[in-house]
Design a protein around this motif. Sequence first.
Motif, PDB file in Angstrom:
ATOM      1  N   ASP A  21      -4.133   6.750  -2.488  1.00 39.60           N
ATOM      2  CA  ASP A  21      -2.510   7.764  -2.543  1.00 39.60           C
ATOM      3  C   ASP A  21      -2.255   4.912  -1.441  1.00 39.60           C
ATOM      4  OD1 ASP A  21      -2.568   9.751  -3.002  1.00 39.60           O
ATOM      5  OD2 ASP A  21      -3.324   9.732  -0.908  1.00 39.60           O
ATOM      6  N   ARG A  22      -3.039   4.263  -1.046  1.00 40.09           N
ATOM      7  CA  ARG A  22      -2.953   3.589  -0.655  1.00 40.09           C
ATOM      8  C   ARG A  22      -3.132   2.774  -0.925  1.00 40.09           C
ATOM      9  NH1 ARG A  22      -6.346   4.860   3.614  1.00 40.09           N
ATOM     10  NH2 ARG A  22      -8.043   3.911   2.636  1.00 40.09           N
ATOM     11  N   ALA A  23      -4.023   2.209  -2.141  1.00 39.90           N
ATOM     12  CA  ALA A  23      -3.680   1.085  -3.739  1.00 39.90           C
ATOM     13  C   ALA A  23      -2.752   1.464  -4.240  1.00 39.90           C
ATOM     14  CB  ALA A  23      -4.810   1.876  -4.198  1.00 39.90           C
ATOM     15  N   ALA A  27      -0.001  -1.830  -5.393  1.00 38.40           N
ATOM     16  CA  ALA A  27       0.187  -1.327  -7.059  1.00 38.40           C
ATOM     17  C   ALA A  27       1.647  -1.205  -7.211  1.00 38.40           C
ATOM     18  CB  ALA A  27      -1.066  -0.461  -8.112  1.00 38.40           C
ATOM     19  N   ASP A  28       2.128  -0.636  -6.372  1.00 34.36           N
ATOM     20  CA  ASP A  28       3.927  -0.747  -6.839  1.00 34.36           C
ATOM     21  C   ASP A  28       4.528  -1.552  -6.576  1.00 34.36           C
ATOM     22  OD1 ASP A  28       3.576   2.110  -7.653  1.00 34.36           O
ATOM     23  OD2 ASP A  28       4.659   2.744  -6.253  1.00 34.36           O
ATOM     24  N   GLU A  52      -0.979  -9.664   3.364  1.00 34.55           N
ATOM     25  CA  GLU A  52      -0.451  -9.152   3.597  1.00 34.55           C
ATOM     26  C   GLU A  52       0.037  -7.758   3.305  1.00 34.55           C
ATOM     27  OE1 GLU A  52       3.426 -10.085  -0.001  1.00 34.55           O
ATOM     28  OE2 GLU A  52       1.368 -11.046   0.087  1.00 34.55           O
ATOM     29  N   HIS A  53      -0.652  -6.762   2.868  1.00 35.73           N
ATOM     30  CA  HIS A  53      -0.024  -5.576   2.586  1.00 35.73           C
ATOM     31  C   HIS A  53      -1.036  -4.790   3.898  1.00 35.73           C
ATOM     32  CE1 HIS A  53       2.116  -5.822  -1.155  1.00 35.73           C
ATOM     33  NE2 HIS A  53       0.312  -6.280  -1.168  1.00 35.73           N
ATOM     34  N   ASP A  54      -1.610  -5.236   5.544  1.00 36.82           N
ATOM     35  CA  ASP A  54      -2.029  -4.348   5.750  1.00 36.82           C
ATOM     36  C   ASP A  54      -3.021  -3.579   6.017  1.00 36.82           C
ATOM     37  OD1 ASP A  54      -2.550  -3.989   8.989  1.00 36.82           O
ATOM     38  OD2 ASP A  54      -0.930  -3.049   9.111  1.00 36.82           O
ATOM     39  N   ARG A  61      -8.095  -4.655  -3.860  1.00 37.11           N
ATOM     40  CA  ARG A  61      -9.285  -4.350  -5.149  1.00 37.11           C
ATOM     41  C   ARG A  61      -8.918  -2.822  -6.039  1.00 37.11           C
ATOM     42  NH1 ARG A  61     -14.313  -4.755  -3.192  1.00 37.11           N
ATOM     43  NH2 ARG A  61     -13.946  -6.423  -2.765  1.00 37.11           N
ATOM     44  N   GLU A  62      -8.718  -2.218  -5.851  1.00 39.86           N
ATOM     45  CA  GLU A  62      -8.991  -0.591  -6.502  1.00 39.86           C
ATOM     46  C   GLU A  62      -7.248  -0.928  -6.812  1.00 39.86           C
ATOM     47  OE1 GLU A  62      -8.186   3.921  -5.897  1.00 39.86           O
ATOM     48  OE2 GLU A  62      -9.684   2.771  -4.867  1.00 39.86           O
ATOM     49  N   ALA A  63      -6.095  -1.498  -6.024  1.00 40.44           N
ATOM     50  CA  ALA A  63      -4.599  -1.554  -6.800  1.00 40.44           C
ATOM     51  C   ALA A  63      -4.338  -2.455  -8.038  1.00 40.44           C
ATOM     52  CB  ALA A  63      -3.920  -1.760  -5.580  1.00 40.44           C
ATOM     53  N   LEU A  64      -5.206  -3.629  -7.900  1.00 41.45           N
ATOM     54  CA  LEU A  64      -5.644  -4.633  -8.490  1.00 41.45           C
ATOM     55  C   LEU A  64      -5.594  -4.039 -10.366  1.00 41.45           C
ATOM     56  CD1 LEU A  64      -6.771  -7.921  -6.798  1.00 41.45           C
ATOM     57  CD2 LEU A  64      -4.275  -7.454  -7.673  1.00 41.45           C
TER      58      LEU A  64
END
Length: 258
Positions: A21-23, A27-28, A52-54, A61-64
């Motif tokens: 969920d945080r990722a 990502a958004d 930057e995103h705390d 890494r998961e967001a990317l």
Amino acid sequence: MQVSEKTAAAEPTPIRGQRADRARRVADILRHQILAGAVVGTLPGEQELAAEHDTSRNTVREALGLLRDEGLIHRAPKVGTRVAARKYDHGLDALLGLQETLREHGTVRNEVRAATTITAPPAVARRLALAPGGKVVYIERLRLLADLPLSLDLTYLAPDIGVEVLTHNLETTDVFVLLEQVTGQSLGAADLALEAVAADPHTATTLDAPAGAPLLMLERLTHLGDGRPVDLEYIRMRGDRITMRGSLIRSTPEWKVL
């Protein structure tokens, strides 16, 4: 038990949830920055993005990874994370053809796959206010920018106008422009619906996309300035190359009227 109209403010609800969920939230934000052109070339490192995103580096890494799977970024050891693909904005505020919309990015070329007169399917005849069993002009075009396939457009035109459109150059000119030239009228309004669909194998091959790739499916019925419906289109756009954008204005809310 009577509840007082004045109650203490509720305690803030902390943001919980799994790392996924945080990722997604990270990502958004990054996706918007990439699409808006705020991030060009190489993205900041994982540690910098985490600060930057705390959040943690694992979450970043998961967001990317999500953005990589969408085709927006490339990741490689010792190279870093780079923006991989350019997406083009297609506005929802104005009635414009694709060539008019993307003029500043280059020339949209149309590969005309069909241009002929056919018997109108009943649903098409109804939308264009034609008699059942009447004729309609059908045009199918693959639309490209710098040899990159952007969309597959299936267009049905009112026959009296469509036959004149067929006498013009369909490879380099928007149908909207031709409609105004042929009729001597400006286009008026359009009714549209936008949804996400998966690319069927044939469409995927035509658009040079993987089978099942996400497409933006736009159905648009366009009217002349006098209100006559003349152009019904079914447009499949590559979701990894086009972003639909618009500005919305909220009407006076009901609670203010009462």
